[in-house]
Scaffold this motif. Sequence first.
Motif, PDB file in Angstrom:
ATOM      1  N   ARG A   1       0.836  -1.207   0.000  1.00 39.43           N
ATOM      2  CA  ARG A   1       0.000   0.000   0.000  1.00 39.43           C
ATOM      3  C   ARG A   1       0.871   1.257   0.000  1.00 39.43           C
ATOM      4  NH1 ARG A   1      -4.647   1.859   4.423  1.00 39.43           N
ATOM      5  NH2 ARG A   1      -5.152   3.809   3.391  1.00 39.43           N
TER       6      ARG A   1
ATOM      7  N   PRO B   1      17.303   7.904  10.519  1.00 39.27           N
ATOM      8  CA  PRO B   1      17.841   8.478  11.765  1.00 39.27           C
ATOM      9  C   PRO B   1      16.840   8.299  12.907  1.00 39.27           C
ATOM     10  CG  PRO B   1      17.326  10.215  10.146  1.00 39.27           C
ATOM     11  CD  PRO B   1      17.159   8.905   9.459  1.00 39.27           C
ATOM     12  N   MET B   2      17.293   7.698  14.001  1.00 36.44           N
ATOM     13  CA  MET B   2      16.409   7.391  15.128  1.00 36.44           C
ATOM     14  C   MET B   2      16.769   8.259  16.322  1.00 36.44           C
ATOM     15  SD  MET B   2      14.464   4.572  14.544  1.00 36.44           S
ATOM     16  CE  MET B   2      14.468   3.287  13.284  1.00 36.44           C
ATOM     17  N   ALA B   3      15.729   8.635  17.047  1.00 38.81           N
ATOM     18  CA  ALA B   3      15.969   9.364  18.285  1.00 38.81           C
ATOM     19  C   ALA B   3      16.572   8.406  19.304  1.00 38.81           C
ATOM     20  CB  ALA B   3      14.672   9.959  18.810  1.00 38.81           C
TER      21      ALA B   3
ATOM     22  N   VAL C   1      15.531   4.412  21.124  1.00 43.27           N
ATOM     23  CA  VAL C   1      14.449   3.650  20.520  1.00 43.27           C
ATOM     24  C   VAL C   1      15.026   2.536  19.656  1.00 43.27           C
ATOM     25  CG1 VAL C   1      12.455   3.743  18.989  1.00 43.27           C
ATOM     26  CG2 VAL C   1      12.903   5.613  20.567  1.00 43.27           C
TER      27      VAL C   1
ATOM     28  N   LEU D   1      11.550   1.229  14.255  1.00 48.88           N
ATOM     29  CA  LEU D   1      10.194   1.442  13.773  1.00 48.88           C
ATOM     30  C   LEU D   1       9.597   0.088  13.429  1.00 48.88           C
ATOM     31  CD1 LEU D   1      11.053   4.339  11.349  1.00 48.88           C
ATOM     32  CD2 LEU D   1       9.453   4.507  13.258  1.00 48.88           C
TER      33      LEU D   1
ATOM     34  N   ALA E   1       7.574   2.918   4.764  1.00 48.62           N
ATOM     35  CA  ALA E   1       6.955   4.156   4.287  1.00 48.62           C
ATOM     36  C   ALA E   1       7.970   5.301   4.295  1.00 48.62           C
ATOM     37  CB  ALA E   1       5.733   4.503   5.139  1.00 48.62           C
ATOM     38  N   VAL E   2       8.703   5.433   5.384  1.00 49.29           N
ATOM     39  CA  VAL E   2       9.702   6.507   5.475  1.00 49.29           C
ATOM     40  C   VAL E   2      10.771   6.330   4.393  1.00 49.29           C
ATOM     41  CG1 VAL E   2      11.591   7.420   6.888  1.00 49.29           C
ATOM     42  CG2 VAL E   2       9.334   7.001   7.918  1.00 49.29           C
TER      43      VAL E   2
ATOM     44  N   ALA F   1       0.798   2.820  17.427  1.00 53.56           N
ATOM     45  CA  ALA F   1       1.745   2.863  16.294  1.00 53.56           C
ATOM     46  C   ALA F   1       2.287   4.274  16.094  1.00 53.56           C
ATOM     47  CB  ALA F   1       1.051   2.367  15.030  1.00 53.56           C
TER      48      ALA F   1
ATOM     49  N   ARG G   1       4.858   5.044  18.707  1.00 50.87           N
ATOM     50  CA  ARG G   1       6.127   4.343  18.447  1.00 50.87           C
ATOM     51  C   ARG G   1       6.947   5.107  17.406  1.00 50.87           C
ATOM     52  NH1 ARG G   1       7.113  -1.915  16.302  1.00 50.87           N
ATOM     53  NH2 ARG G   1       9.382  -1.727  16.212  1.00 50.87           N
ATOM     54  N   SER G   2       6.279   5.536  16.334  1.00 51.02           N
ATOM     55  CA  SER G   2       6.986   6.296  15.298  1.00 51.02           C
ATOM     56  C   SER G   2       7.422   7.663  15.813  1.00 51.02           C
ATOM     57  CB  SER G   2       6.092   6.480  14.070  1.00 51.02           C
ATOM     58  OG  SER G   2       5.876   5.246  13.419  1.00 51.02           O
TER      59      SER G   2
ATOM     60  N   ALA H   1      10.579   7.090  17.792  1.00 42.71           N
ATOM     61  CA  ALA H   1      11.728   6.701  16.968  1.00 42.71           C
ATOM     62  C   ALA H   1      12.225   7.871  16.125  1.00 42.71           C
ATOM     63  CB  ALA H   1      11.348   5.533  16.065  1.00 42.71           C
ATOM     64  N   LEU H   2      11.306   8.677  15.628  1.00 39.79           N
ATOM     65  CA  LEU H   2      11.675   9.721  14.681  1.00 39.79           C
ATOM     66  C   LEU H   2      11.887  11.083  15.352  1.00 39.79           C
ATOM     67  CD1 LEU H   2       9.366   8.455  11.814  1.00 39.79           C
ATOM     68  CD2 LEU H   2      11.867   8.390  11.849  1.00 39.79           C
TER      69      LEU H   2
ATOM     70  N   GLU I   1      -7.702   7.618  10.809  1.00 39.90           N
ATOM     71  CA  GLU I   1      -7.772   6.764   9.615  1.00 39.90           C
ATOM     72  C   GLU I   1      -9.124   6.964   8.914  1.00 39.90           C
ATOM     73  OE1 GLU I   1      -5.330   4.201   9.010  1.00 39.90           O
ATOM     74  OE2 GLU I   1      -6.315   3.727   7.120  1.00 39.90           O
TER      75      GLU I   1
ATOM     76  N   ILE J   1       1.430  14.610   1.763  1.00 39.74           N
ATOM     77  CA  ILE J   1       2.493  13.701   1.334  1.00 39.74           C
ATOM     78  C   ILE J   1       2.276  13.460  -0.154  1.00 39.74           C
ATOM     79  CG2 ILE J   1       3.398  11.354   1.575  1.00 39.74           C
ATOM     80  CD1 ILE J   1       2.380  11.514   4.534  1.00 39.74           C
TER      81      ILE J   1
ATOM     82  N   SER K   1      -4.794   6.931  -0.344  1.00 39.89           N
ATOM     83  CA  SER K   1      -4.144   7.397   0.870  1.00 39.89           C
ATOM     84  C   SER K   1      -3.251   6.316   1.435  1.00 39.89           C
ATOM     85  CB  SER K   1      -5.190   7.718   1.923  1.00 39.89           C
ATOM     86  OG  SER K   1      -5.780   6.509   2.370  1.00 39.89           O
ATOM     87  N   LEU K   2      -2.375   6.754   2.321  1.00 36.99           N
ATOM     88  CA  LEU K   2      -1.599   5.841   3.159  1.00 36.99           C
ATOM     89  C   LEU K   2      -2.422   5.491   4.376  1.00 36.99           C
ATOM     90  CD1 LEU K   2       1.697   7.873   3.032  1.00 36.99           C
ATOM     91  CD2 LEU K   2       1.445   5.529   2.250  1.00 36.99           C
ATOM     92  N   ASN K   3      -2.113   4.392   5.060  1.00 38.90           N
ATOM     93  CA  ASN K   3      -2.763   4.210   6.352  1.00 38.90           C
ATOM     94  C   ASN K   3      -2.177   5.233   7.330  1.00 38.90           C
ATOM     95  OD1 ASN K   3      -0.769   3.094   8.218  1.00 38.90           O
ATOM     96  ND2 ASN K   3      -0.848   1.243   6.996  1.00 38.90           N
TER      97      ASN K   3
ATOM     98  N   GLY L   1      -0.804   5.180  10.195  1.00 35.32           N
ATOM     99  CA  GLY L   1       0.509   4.909  10.775  1.00 35.32           C
ATOM    100  C   GLY L   1       1.639   5.240   9.814  1.00 35.32           C
ATOM    101  N   ALA L   2       1.478   4.834   8.560  1.00 37.06           N
ATOM    102  CA  ALA L   2       2.494   5.125   7.547  1.00 37.06           C
ATOM    103  C   ALA L   2       2.562   6.625   7.276  1.00 37.06           C
ATOM    104  CB  ALA L   2       2.184   4.356   6.263  1.00 37.06           C
TER     105      ALA L   2
ATOM    106  N   ALA M   1       4.353   8.358  10.099  1.00 35.58           N
ATOM    107  CA  ALA M   1       5.795   8.100  10.079  1.00 35.58           C
ATOM    108  C   ALA M   1       6.483   8.979   9.025  1.00 35.58           C
ATOM    109  CB  ALA M   1       6.073   6.621   9.811  1.00 35.58           C
ATOM    110  N   VAL M   2       5.905   9.031   7.836  1.00 33.05           N
ATOM    111  CA  VAL M   2       6.497   9.856   6.769  1.00 33.05           C
ATOM    112  C   VAL M   2       6.512  11.328   7.187  1.00 33.05           C
ATOM    113  CG1 VAL M   2       6.113  10.738   4.431  1.00 33.05           C
ATOM    114  CG2 VAL M   2       5.942   8.277   4.879  1.00 33.05           C
TER     115      VAL M   2
ATOM    116  N   TYR N   1       9.100  12.006   9.849  1.00 29.38           N
ATOM    117  CA  TYR N   1      10.423  12.038   9.213  1.00 29.38           C
ATOM    118  C   TYR N   1      10.638  13.373   8.512  1.00 29.38           C
ATOM    119  CZ  TYR N   1      14.123  10.979   5.862  1.00 29.38           C
ATOM    120  OH  TYR N   1      15.263  11.018   5.107  1.00 29.38           O
TER     121      TYR N   1
END
Lengths: 272, 272
Positions: free
Chosen positions: A138, A244-246, A249, A252, A259-260, B135, B138-139, B142-143, B225, B243, B251-253, B255-256, B259-260, B263
């Motif tokens: 997707r 790049p991760m914070a 963590v 992902l 996706a990123v 989700a 989490r992103s 991480a980001l 969503e 995006i 569309s993206l879901n 979560g994706a 994340a994008v 980033y």
Amino acid sequence: MAELITIDDPDDPRLSDYTGLTDVELRRRREPAEGLFIAEGEKVIRRAKQAGYEMRSMLLSAKWVDVMRDVIDEVPAPVYAVQPDLAERVTGYHVHRGALASMQRKPLPDATELLGTARRVAVMESVNDHTNIGAIFRSAAALGMDAVLLSPDCADPLYRRSVKVSMGAVFSVPYARLDTWPRGLEAVREAGFKLLALTPADRATSIDEAAPHRLDRVALMLGAEGEGLSTQALRAADEWVRIPMAHGVDSLNVGAAAAVAFYAVTSGRPQP
Amino acid sequence: MAELITIDDPDDPRLSDYTGLTDVELRRRREPAEGLFIAEGEKVIRRAKQAGYEMRSMLLSAKWVDVMRDVIDEVPAPVYAVQPDLAERVTGYHVHRGALASMQRKPLPDATELLGTARRVAVMESVNDHTNIGAIFRSAAALGMDAVLLSPDCADPLYRRSVKVSMGAVFSVPYARLDTWPRGLEAVREAGFKLLALTPADRATSIDEAAPHRLDRVALMLGAEGEGLSTQALRAADEWVRIPMAHGVDSLNVGAAAAVAFYAVTSGRPQP
């Protein structure tokens, strides 16, 4: 125009494409062997048809016959109208979306064929979770990846759950399976692609610094959730890249990471 | 050091923190009212403890008592050792991860407190799916997003499923709830943030052209969503960003997409 057939007997052999849909192991063997896959829900069925897949049959509960009337009128495949509880007995689950279609698979293209025209390719290694495969397709479709290549042990993108999670993107992004791994990657490189391996390893280049969107042809390699790419796959790559991760963590999830990374390799290009 | 108590009676009142865990409606009411949340699995329990949450009790099957020995030795909370089938009768499901902890909630910070020190903030509107909330956290962790702000009707990040999907990121990314919506966004703008609304609308600026990573302070607004941001939320934004999507994809879901977008607003900054 399709024939509309009411069926009351769960053991009717005409329903055999739809039996035991919750038995993943069984369906995983049967579907490729019999050359079929299952599309579930109105939107996904329409997308499969639009993508040129031939319909073998449809299984509809009564109220969906009206909704799908135009499809029924157009395709020659038989349409089986059943009660919801019979659908449940045959398939093994309550079919919320009320409409199933059995579709004929098409032969997959060769990897070399896809590589001739693509500029942005995702290469997946050992991604054998059907939900993850669907989510990655997707995102690949939405973010403009041109094709997907699968290692021999990746899960089937046409398995019902993958198809559903991808919202039908498995029909629109062309994909092929590499016969050997990681040897099959040689063909990707020979077709002019730079092989970028996505990994959280410290020695990898940050993907924003690597600026893959400036490269002419990019093959972005992704591993499975948790495992990541194998050592042999990492060795076969031209360069390692990381998101790049914070601090602190782990990672992902694979869908978010894909996706990123897809965004990083496709953004900044002129949009078609 | 914790007291280790073997319990054989599923109606023992000491187990009341753990009853009916599969009843989402019940738990959604009870947990905030009683000031608790449930952490599931070794990793998540350890992370909750590290993040400074006070433990009310633990519920462990026998083999997890050894694994969690160091935690048991450290915390004063009672530890209930039970058979797996008793755990199932109390909680309503088979506890695969074998270890549950009931943790004490902490008062949430004020939004203004978070806005004082953050540079990158995610603002969620009406995201009421627990998996998606998890989700996104989490992103966000991480980001490198610094904080999350929730509209009044967003789901609880400390609900068991959110905590699990986030891998404990709900403990490490500070968050606050806005009392009014969309009026509460004024405080975000007054704190010096540019409000960017993420939307697939054609008239939105492509997020790579908007170059939000160059802005001093960014608040990135995300909707649920399917629905996306409401009209009133879109009106309250300073700029709309999208995006860039390949032709023909909806569309993206969420979560994706999150994340994008995370980033895009964080990459290119020097890493801490």
